[in-house]
Design an enzyme around this catalytic site. Structure first.
Site, PDB file in Angstrom:
ATOM      1  N   TRP A 128       0.857  -1.192   0.000  1.00  0.00           N
ATOM      2  CA  TRP A 128       0.000   0.000   0.000  1.00  0.00           C
ATOM      3  C   TRP A 128       0.891   1.239   0.000  1.00  0.00           C
ATOM      4  CZ3 TRP A 128      -2.098   2.537   4.952  1.00  0.00           C
ATOM      5  CH2 TRP A 128      -2.973   3.592   4.637  1.00  0.00           C
ATOM      6  N   ASP A 209      -1.435  -6.338   8.740  1.00  0.00           N
ATOM      7  CA  ASP A 209      -2.346  -5.227   8.478  1.00  0.00           C
ATOM      8  C   ASP A 209      -3.601  -5.822   7.853  1.00  0.00           C
ATOM      9  OD1 ASP A 209      -3.701  -2.976   7.713  1.00  0.00           O
ATOM     10  OD2 ASP A 209      -2.161  -2.225   6.331  1.00  0.00           O
ATOM     11  N   LYS A 244     -13.348   0.158   5.674  1.00  0.00           N
ATOM     12  CA  LYS A 244     -13.987  -0.450   4.503  1.00  0.00           C
ATOM     13  C   LYS A 244     -15.147  -1.356   4.893  1.00  0.00           C
ATOM     14  CE  LYS A 244     -10.378   1.427   3.004  1.00  0.00           C
ATOM     15  NZ  LYS A 244      -9.449   1.719   1.964  1.00  0.00           N
TER      16      LYS A 244
HETATM   17  C1  LIG Z   1      -3.632  -2.000   3.248  1.00  0.00           C
HETATM   18  C2  LIG Z   1      -4.259  -0.874   3.996  1.00  0.00           C
HETATM   19  N1  LIG Z   1      -3.969  -0.725   5.285  1.00  0.00           N
HETATM   20  C3  LIG Z   1      -4.503   0.268   6.003  1.00  0.00           C
HETATM   21  C4  LIG Z   1      -5.349   1.177   5.438  1.00  0.00           C
HETATM   22  C5  LIG Z   1      -5.841   2.277   6.344  1.00  0.00           C
HETATM   23  O1  LIG Z   1      -7.113   2.647   6.268  1.00  0.00           O
HETATM   24  P1  LIG Z   1      -7.746   3.692   7.271  1.00  0.00           P
HETATM   25  O2  LIG Z   1      -6.668   4.434   7.953  1.00  0.00           O
HETATM   26  O3  LIG Z   1      -8.602   4.557   6.435  1.00  0.00           O
HETATM   27  O4  LIG Z   1      -8.536   2.863   8.240  1.00  0.00           O
HETATM   28  C6  LIG Z   1      -5.674   1.065   4.080  1.00  0.00           C
HETATM   29  C7  LIG Z   1      -6.538   2.042   3.420  1.00  0.00           C
HETATM   30  O5  LIG Z   1      -6.659   2.163   2.256  1.00  0.00           O
HETATM   31  C8  LIG Z   1      -5.110   0.007   3.354  1.00  0.00           C
HETATM   32  O6  LIG Z   1      -5.378  -0.177   2.062  1.00  0.00           O
END
Ligand SMILES: Cc1ncc(COP(=O)(O)O)c(C=O)c1O
Length: 394
Positions: A128, A209, A244
């Site tokens: 990511w 993660d 999500k």
């Molecule tokens: C792989 C991954 N980890 C963590 C996140 C973190 O998301 P958030 O901080 O919006 O909960 C995302 C968001 O796109 C993600 O794709």
């Protein structure tokens, strides 16, 4: 003094959003930004969330401060969701509410830094786009191991295992729990076992993660890696997100769970985590977490939420199959089976930045330069235009 600052480069996704908004063509397709979209292109508030919010409005009696680790009931529910049957095992796991998965990742990196025993956090290549800046900003070195072979559009599993064999004991290896972002390609259960064997043998600390639980094979299945590693190693970190699967993006809901050797160490880790939080943002926002807690604790709301997650999962699966099928028909000489082999919201198309540019200018199809697409941007109405556009630029 501020004139001394230089402007930061524009975020690649923001540029895609801007260009897309300015485009007047009616057949335009946005595959850039990473939010779930339904068949109409909307990112709705889940019905279970709306109901929980109404309940909350009626029942909440105070907005007084909570502690740095958030709401204990939320933490317990999240631990249960993420660790399944492994949760509560001998108080070795400590869970803290965080502002989204991002907050969780950042606090985790802060804890790792404070231990002074890891020389680096290892992330897959690719990973990511925000992992490296987010984790690196804690002040820890970020290194990488191979994960995806762009040429064959498959996992580089042997290379990954080989690289993990050389990771120094005590270092941290970041793994995606499911729905790998950006490739969509996940470890199979057998591959999780093999990775976990290497991690355990070498004394590596796994860091999972899990930001898309429920979007790959189902809520209770997608945490296989977490459950398996929990049994295999004495210590691990798990960053989870409700952005999500509860569609609570802007409400910033997530959790960090740290598994320690014993309950006493877990309490020390918790005090360190609280101290990091206190000196960064004091405490996490409450509203979204309160909603999640209500949903997970109430049988009717939970069952409604589970079916809402299932319908998001099935729509993503169906769009993967439709795009994969259309590509097979249009370009039999090319292999686009990775769309169907993948899980969750993301895949690479596997075209060059020049072809991405042509997709935008000639066909009004928008994605980031790496050709990562958000599968949720595909609908039954636009999938043919998308497939034809990709075929045309090959
Ligand atoms: C792989 C991954 N980890 C963590 C996140 C973190 O998301 P958030 O901080 O919006 O909960 C995302 C968001 O796109 C993600 O794709």
């Amino acid at each position: 003094m501020f004139e001394k600052l230089g402007a930061m480069p524009q975020d690649a996704i923001l540029k895609v959003i801007e260009d897309y908004s300015a485009d007047k063509r009616s057949n335009k397709i946005d595959l850039g930004v990473g939010v779930y979209r339904d068949e109409t292109g909307a990112t709705p508030i889940l019905s279970s969330v709306k109901k929980a919010e109404r309940k909350l409005l009626e029942s909440q009696t105070t907005k007084s401060y909570l502690g740095s680790s958030g709401d204990p009931d939320f933490n317990q529910q999240m631990q249960h969701l993420v660790f399944g049957s492994k949760s509560g095992s001998g108080d070795r796991i400590t869970t803290l509410q965080t502002p989204g998965g991002s907050g969780s990742l950042r606090i985790a990196a802060g804890i790792v830094l404070r231990t002074g025993s890891a020389s680096a956090i290892w992330t897959g290549s690719p990973t990511w786009a925000n992992h490296v800046p987010l984790l690196g900003s804690a002040g820890i070195e970020i290194k990488s191991y191979p994960y995806y072979d762009a040429e064959s559009k498959t996992l580089q599993f042997d290379d990954m295992l080989g690289a993990l064999q050389a990771v120094p004991a005590g270092d941290i290896v970041l793994l995606h729990g499911c729905c790998h972002n950006p490739t969509g390609l996940d470890l199979s259960e057998q591959q999780w076992r093999e990775v976990s064997d290497v991690i355990a043998q070498r004394g590596i600390v796994p860091f999972i993660d899990i930001a898309y639980q429920g979007f790959a094979s189902g809520i209770q299945i997608d945490n296989f890696g977490v459950r398996h590693l929990f049994d295999a190693v004495p210590e691990m970190l798990v960053a989870s997100s409700c952005s999500k699967n509860f569609a609570l993006y802007r409400d910033r809901v997530g959790a960090l769970s740290v598994v320690s050797k014993d309950a006493k160490t877990a309490q020390i880790v918790r005090s360190q985590a609280n101290n990091i939080v206190r000196t960064m943002y004091s405490m996490p926002p409450d509203h979204g977490g309160a909603v999640v807690k209500l949903i997970l604790a109430d049988a009717a709301l939970r069952s409604e939420w589970e079916s809402e997650v299932e319908s998001m999962r099935l729509r993503l699966r169906s769009m993967r199959e439709r795009l994969g099928g259309a590509m097979r028909e249009l370009t039999p000489d090319h292999d686009f089976s990775h769309f169907e082999r993948g899980n969750g919201m993301f895949s690479f198309v596997g075209v060059t930045p020049e072809q991405v540019e042509r997709l935008k200018t000639e066909f009004a199809v928008y994605m980031v330069a790496s050709s990562r697409i958000n599968i949720a941007g595909i609908t039954n109405n636009n999938v043919d235009h998308l497939a034809q556009s990709i075929a045309a630029v090959l």
